[in-house]
Design a protein around this motif. Sequence first.
Motif, PDB file in Angstrom:
ATOM      1  N   ILE A  67       0.881  -1.165   0.000  1.00  0.00           N
ATOM      2  CA  ILE A  67       0.000   0.000   0.000  1.00  0.00           C
ATOM      3  C   ILE A  67       0.920   1.217   0.000  1.00  0.00           C
ATOM      4  CG2 ILE A  67      -1.871   1.224   1.195  1.00  0.00           C
ATOM      5  CD1 ILE A  67      -2.799  -1.597   0.599  1.00  0.00           C
ATOM      6  N   ASP A  68       0.794   2.058  -1.018  1.00  0.00           N
ATOM      7  CA  ASP A  68       1.659   3.237  -1.081  1.00  0.00           C
ATOM      8  C   ASP A  68       1.432   4.081   0.179  1.00  0.00           C
ATOM      9  OD1 ASP A  68       3.103   5.138  -3.474  1.00  0.00           O
ATOM     10  OD2 ASP A  68       2.249   6.163  -1.729  1.00  0.00           O
ATOM     11  N   PRO A  69       2.515   4.382   0.921  1.00  0.00           N
ATOM     12  CA  PRO A  69       2.327   5.058   2.207  1.00  0.00           C
ATOM     13  C   PRO A  69       1.772   6.485   2.086  1.00  0.00           C
ATOM     14  CG  PRO A  69       4.669   4.788   1.705  1.00  0.00           C
ATOM     15  CD  PRO A  69       3.917   4.039   0.653  1.00  0.00           C
ATOM     16  N   ASP A  70       1.953   7.115   0.938  1.00  0.00           N
ATOM     17  CA  ASP A  70       1.456   8.491   0.794  1.00  0.00           C
ATOM     18  C   ASP A  70       0.030   8.550   0.283  1.00  0.00           C
ATOM     19  OD1 ASP A  70       3.881   9.543   1.619  1.00  0.00           O
ATOM     20  OD2 ASP A  70       4.708   9.342  -0.410  1.00  0.00           O
ATOM     21  N   THR A  71      -0.269   7.707  -0.690  1.00  0.00           N
ATOM     22  CA  THR A  71      -1.570   7.845  -1.351  1.00  0.00           C
ATOM     23  C   THR A  71      -2.534   6.704  -1.005  1.00  0.00           C
ATOM     24  OG1 THR A  71      -0.812   6.562  -3.226  1.00  0.00           O
ATOM     25  CG2 THR A  71      -0.461   8.930  -3.343  1.00  0.00           C
ATOM     26  N   TYR A  72      -2.041   5.643  -0.379  1.00  0.00           N
ATOM     27  CA  TYR A  72      -2.812   4.422  -0.090  1.00  0.00           C
ATOM     28  C   TYR A  72      -3.217   3.677  -1.361  1.00  0.00           C
ATOM     29  CZ  TYR A  72      -3.189   6.650   4.489  1.00  0.00           C
ATOM     30  OH  TYR A  72      -2.915   7.272   5.668  1.00  0.00           O
ATOM     31  N   GLU A  73      -2.546   4.005  -2.447  1.00  0.00           N
ATOM     32  CA  GLU A  73      -2.830   3.240  -3.671  1.00  0.00           C
ATOM     33  C   GLU A  73      -2.366   1.793  -3.465  1.00  0.00           C
ATOM     34  OE1 GLU A  73      -1.223   4.883  -7.270  1.00  0.00           O
ATOM     35  OE2 GLU A  73      -1.871   3.164  -8.463  1.00  0.00           O
ATOM     36  N   ILE A  74      -3.152   0.858  -4.007  1.00  0.00           N
ATOM     37  CA  ILE A  74      -2.818  -0.565  -3.878  1.00  0.00           C
ATOM     38  C   ILE A  74      -1.848  -0.939  -5.001  1.00  0.00           C
ATOM     39  CG2 ILE A  74      -3.777  -2.903  -3.865  1.00  0.00           C
ATOM     40  CD1 ILE A  74      -6.462  -1.586  -2.948  1.00  0.00           C
ATOM     41  N   ILE A  75      -0.699  -1.498  -4.596  1.00  0.00           N
ATOM     42  CA  ILE A  75       0.348  -1.873  -5.550  1.00  0.00           C
ATOM     43  C   ILE A  75       0.510  -3.390  -5.479  1.00  0.00           C
ATOM     44  CG2 ILE A  75       2.779  -1.513  -6.190  1.00  0.00           C
ATOM     45  CD1 ILE A  75       1.308   1.155  -5.944  1.00  0.00           C
ATOM     46  N   GLY A  76       0.486  -4.059  -6.619  1.00  0.00           N
ATOM     47  CA  GLY A  76       0.525  -5.518  -6.555  1.00  0.00           C
ATOM     48  C   GLY A  76       1.561  -6.164  -7.455  1.00  0.00           C
ATOM     49  N   THR A  77       2.122  -7.269  -6.980  1.00  0.00           N
ATOM     50  CA  THR A  77       2.991  -8.120  -7.780  1.00  0.00           C
ATOM     51  C   THR A  77       2.309  -9.479  -7.827  1.00  0.00           C
ATOM     52  OG1 THR A  77       4.970  -6.951  -7.039  1.00  0.00           O
ATOM     53  CG2 THR A  77       5.287  -9.190  -7.877  1.00  0.00           C
ATOM     54  N   GLY A  78       1.854  -9.872  -8.999  1.00  0.00           N
ATOM     55  CA  GLY A  78       1.023 -11.081  -9.084  1.00  0.00           C
ATOM     56  C   GLY A  78       1.841 -12.328  -9.380  1.00  0.00           C
ATOM     57  N   PHE A  79       1.494 -13.428  -8.707  1.00  0.00           N
ATOM     58  CA  PHE A  79       2.220 -14.690  -8.927  1.00  0.00           C
ATOM     59  C   PHE A  79       1.595 -15.550 -10.026  1.00  0.00           C
ATOM     60  CE2 PHE A  79       3.380 -14.653  -4.124  1.00  0.00           C
ATOM     61  CZ  PHE A  79       4.426 -13.770  -4.363  1.00  0.00           C
ATOM     62  N   LEU A  80       0.425 -15.170 -10.526  1.00  0.00           N
ATOM     63  CA  LEU A  80      -0.269 -16.050 -11.460  1.00  0.00           C
ATOM     64  C   LEU A  80       0.177 -15.885 -12.909  1.00  0.00           C
ATOM     65  CD1 LEU A  80      -2.049 -16.741  -9.075  1.00  0.00           C
ATOM     66  CD2 LEU A  80      -4.068 -16.243 -10.417  1.00  0.00           C
ATOM     67  N   ASN A  81       0.565 -14.671 -13.272  1.00  0.00           N
ATOM     68  CA  ASN A  81       0.813 -14.402 -14.686  1.00  0.00           C
ATOM     69  C   ASN A  81       2.304 -14.428 -15.049  1.00  0.00           C
ATOM     70  OD1 ASN A  81       0.826 -13.546 -17.324  1.00  0.00           O
ATOM     71  ND2 ASN A  81      -0.776 -11.994 -17.020  1.00  0.00           N
ATOM     72  N   TYR A  82       2.691 -15.462 -15.795  1.00  0.00           N
ATOM     73  CA  TYR A  82       4.080 -15.555 -16.264  1.00  0.00           C
ATOM     74  C   TYR A  82       4.195 -15.106 -17.722  1.00  0.00           C
ATOM     75  CZ  TYR A  82       6.348 -17.580 -12.208  1.00  0.00           C
ATOM     76  OH  TYR A  82       6.906 -17.745 -10.967  1.00  0.00           O
ATOM     77  N   ALA A  83       3.085 -14.897 -18.393  1.00  0.00           N
ATOM     78  CA  ALA A  83       3.127 -14.455 -19.789  1.00  0.00           C
ATOM     79  C   ALA A  83       3.381 -12.953 -19.833  1.00  0.00           C
ATOM     80  CB  ALA A  83       1.822 -14.793 -20.473  1.00  0.00           C
ATOM     81  N   ASN A  84       2.658 -12.210 -19.034  1.00  0.00           N
ATOM     82  CA  ASN A  84       2.783 -10.758 -18.941  1.00  0.00           C
ATOM     83  C   ASN A  84       2.944 -10.411 -17.461  1.00  0.00           C
ATOM     84  OD1 ASN A  84       0.652  -9.264 -21.499  1.00  0.00           O
ATOM     85  ND2 ASN A  84       2.836  -9.054 -21.194  1.00  0.00           N
TER      86      ASN A  84
END
Length: 465
Positions: free
Chosen positions: A300-317
């Motif tokens: 969670i971006d500490p300034d804006t609370y934007e949700i930032i994600g690194t996904g484990f499902l997609n290896y194509a993109n």
Amino acid sequence: MNLRKVIGKLPYPVKQGIKYAYGALPPQIRYGKVFWETYNFLQKSQWWSKEKLEEYQMQQLSKLLSHAYKNVPYYRRIFDERGLKPEHIQDLDDLRKLPYLDKNSFKRYSKDLLARNTNPKDLHRTHTSGTTGKPLQFYQHRSEIEREWAFVCHQWSRVGYRPGDARVELRGAVDRRKFIYYNPGTKVLRLAPIIDTKERVRSYLEHMERFGAKFLHGYPGAIAAFAFAIRYYGLAVPVRFRAVLFASEAVYDWEREIVREVFECREFAFYGQTEHVVIAAECEYSSCYHCIPQYGITEIDPDTYEIIGTGFLNYANPFIRYRTTDIASMPISSRCEKCGRNYFPVFAKVEGRLEDFIITPEGTLIAPAIITHPFKDLKTVKDTQIVQKDLDLVVVRAVPWAGKDSQALQAELRQLCQDLQIILGKSVQVKWEIVEEIERTTSGKFKWIVSEVSRDSLEKGIKEI
Ligand SMILES: [Zn+2]
């Protein structure tokens, strides 16, 4: 030609016959190996300790980063420019050495973001449902759809849903020639998310009773509109659902309230996105969103609370440190005390997509939850939509109930605009417009707030929260 294509070309009755036969199979056979492996793993690992979940995350992250470095030119460059190698990333602090990936960069470098070791035959092309600007297009491996479904079913199991259970759906694209459609293969009775007449509401209720499913699933906006109409027309709900499952869309408190009141069951929301970087849902005891660590890494971006994600499902993109533009709201904690799962982070709600905010000429962002208040007790209006035409102009589009007194309607709309004016401030002009209906987006979604101001203004404004 694959089997799906062959079946697609068969005449309709034959196709339905095949779907019925498929739907009659037990779920153990109906769903594939990937689904059951993922589902069983989640049902077990949901009770793991925080240490074990973190260890699992780091293993997955290291696998993903090695793959990205080796096969995805964009990420190779990102690592090289920083003098980094995947093995240098050992924990979350290290991960922050990599930059965020936003939607614009994705579009700009899309060719370099596709893994070189994929077989196009195994890929499925998909896109986000963005209503402002161009949607993001990208690829997923075909098995990703099955894995994603296992995560959704895992979350729904908290309210008693078992894989293969029948559902009524109030979602999907609107086809005015076919309001009701039954898919025997998936045991889903799909009702178009258009609630326009008393006859429609009555007919939907009759179909639900005959069908007998225990779960209603759909867009919160559409289900809330349906619930309002049931109450307004004084109709009885002839079915008892175990739960109303909201599809991934920001949910407002008033939508929860009306659904609980009319269907007399609990509602259950989850948060996700087509890019599959973060998935989170309520639990048995709390309406806070629990992010699933086995799905990816959520920051969670500490300034804006934007949700930032690194996904484990997609290896194509691969999406690594991807900016979702969705905003989490406080309080944000590292664990839910009520259910005992060590899923993290846990946040109170999703404030809505960045595009759902109204921004004032002064650059202040106003969250949808604040704007909803004056809309709670409208008597003459059945549906509304807010369109921000420009930084200083907001238009309320209103669909009146049939047969309402026009003077009462005008008075209510005048009051509504005055109340909104107080929230938005003097520099924004608020107007109203009476319309016959509110169009859905191409995917059938209902957007309550439509922002026509540029994304740059919105992104600049977000710093003001
Ligand atoms: Zn919990």
